[in-house]
Design a protein around this motif. Structure first.
Motif, PDB file in Angstrom:
ATOM      1  N   VAL A  15     -38.869 -58.278  41.724  1.00 27.93           N
ATOM      2  CA  VAL A  15     -38.477 -57.055  41.021  1.00 27.93           C
ATOM      3  C   VAL A  15     -37.319 -57.341  40.070  1.00 27.93           C
ATOM      4  O   VAL A  15     -37.295 -56.856  38.930  1.00 27.93           O
ATOM      5  N   THR A  16     -36.361 -58.141  40.527  1.00 28.43           N
ATOM      6  CA  THR A  16     -35.223 -58.491  39.671  1.00 28.43           C
ATOM      7  C   THR A  16     -35.676 -59.245  38.433  1.00 28.43           C
ATOM      8  O   THR A  16     -35.233 -58.958  37.306  1.00 28.43           O
ATOM      9  N   THR A  17     -36.567 -60.207  38.628  1.00 29.74           N
ATOM     10  CA  THR A  17     -37.072 -60.993  37.499  1.00 29.74           C
ATOM     11  C   THR A  17     -37.831 -60.113  36.512  1.00 29.74           C
ATOM     12  O   THR A  17     -37.628 -60.206  35.284  1.00 29.74           O
ATOM     13  N   LEU A  18     -38.700 -59.252  37.018  1.00 26.75           N
ATOM     14  CA  LEU A  18     -39.472 -58.375  36.136  1.00 26.75           C
ATOM     15  C   LEU A  18     -38.573 -57.369  35.418  1.00 26.75           C
ATOM     16  O   LEU A  18     -38.800 -57.052  34.243  1.00 26.75           O
ATOM     17  N   THR A  19     -37.542 -56.871  36.110  1.00 22.79           N
ATOM     18  CA  THR A  19     -36.631 -55.913  35.490  1.00 22.79           C
ATOM     19  C   THR A  19     -35.871 -56.548  34.337  1.00 22.79           C
ATOM     20  O   THR A  19     -35.819 -56.001  33.228  1.00 22.79           O
ATOM     21  N   LEU A  20     -35.286 -57.713  34.595  1.00 21.10           N
ATOM     22  CA  LEU A  20     -34.547 -58.399  33.530  1.00 21.10           C
ATOM     23  C   LEU A  20     -35.480 -58.807  32.393  1.00 21.10           C
ATOM     24  O   LEU A  20     -35.115 -58.717  31.215  1.00 21.10           O
TER      25      LEU A  20
END
Length: 262
Positions: A15-20
């Motif tokens: 989720v962090t990777t996709l958000t950034l």
């Protein structure tokens, strides 16, 4: 349990990777850097991913009311009106940081997260902000349909109207469009005014609290200093009393000594 924990960490990292990645893609999209068509497809694909993720989390949660309140920015982040709404997904990273206690693990103070939680939820900011955004989004969508405008132009018109800026580059021409504008002027301006006052009150209360705490700390330091002075004064008085008692005894001792014979 260990597998579940590792799976949760992997999910949060994804989720962090996709958000950034989505935020970076939107920045490139807005600045017209790179292949605009490809970036637009990526933005739409990520929008679909986050929308499916939101629906799944809503379906499996035990308390939907709490979920809707805490995930209000997640809902704003999947509004397909304009790619700029992807920036709301950054709020989820803040929740992940608080969930894993990263500030505590890094040895940082948790006061910032406490202040963030108090500002977002306890002041009612999240509710006012969500309602304001909903009013603007619905007004922009209806304006786009009635005035035959693009969603981006309609959103620009709704924001400038709700904030009373009113550049006049986009105006309603149909009767239904003017009705939408009237509702936006009354409802949007009212909620945005409440939103502004909430922010001002929070800043003022924090400043007043900081001033009060500083004055209380100074008073406490002064009280401790006065206590030490009183203690020191008592010890000096006691010492002086002992000196006064010893002085006559020494005088008597000297007087009782026999004088040497001549």
């Amino acid at each position: 349990m260990a597998k579940q924990s590792r799976g949760l960490i992997a999910y949060h990292m994804g989720v962090t990777t996709l958000t950034l990645g989505s935020v970076l893609n939107v920045i490139l999209l807005l600045l017209r850097i790179g292949d605009y068509g490809l970036e637009l497809k990526i933005a739409n694909g990520l929008l679909l991913v986050f929308a499916v993720d939101y629906v799944i989390r809503l379906g499996i949660t035990k308390n939907r009311k709490i979920f809707l309140i805490q995930s209000a920015f997640d809902l704003l982040g999947i509004i397909p009106l304009h790619p700029v709404f992807a920036f709301f997904r950054l709020a989820r990273l803040v929740r992940l940081i608080r969930f894993h206690h990263l500030f505590w693990r890094l040895g940082l103070s948790g006061k910032w997260t406490q202040a963030y939680h108090r500002f977002i939820y306890q002041t009612g900011f999240i509710y006012l902000f969500s309602i304001s955004v909903v009013i603007i989004v619905i007004s922009a969508f209806l304006f786009s349909l009635t005035e035959k405008q693009s969603l981006a132009n309609a959103l620009w018109w709704a924001i400038t109207t709700a904030t009373t800026v009113g550049y006049g580059d986009e105006t309603p021409h149909t009767a239904f469009g003017k009705i939408i504008a009237s509702f936006l002027m009354v409802g949007g301006i009212g909620f945005i005014g409440l939103l502004t006052s909430t922010i001002s009150d929070f800043v003022a209360s924090r400043t007043e609290q900081a001033t009060t705490n500083q004055e209380a700390q100074q008073q406490a330091d002064l009280d401790r200093l006065l206590t030490k002075i009183d203690t020191l004064t008592t010890k000096v008085d006691h010492l002086q009393t002992q000196v006064d008692r010893l002085t006559p005894a020494k005088k008597n001792k000297h007087q009782k000594r026999p004088r040497p014979k001549s």
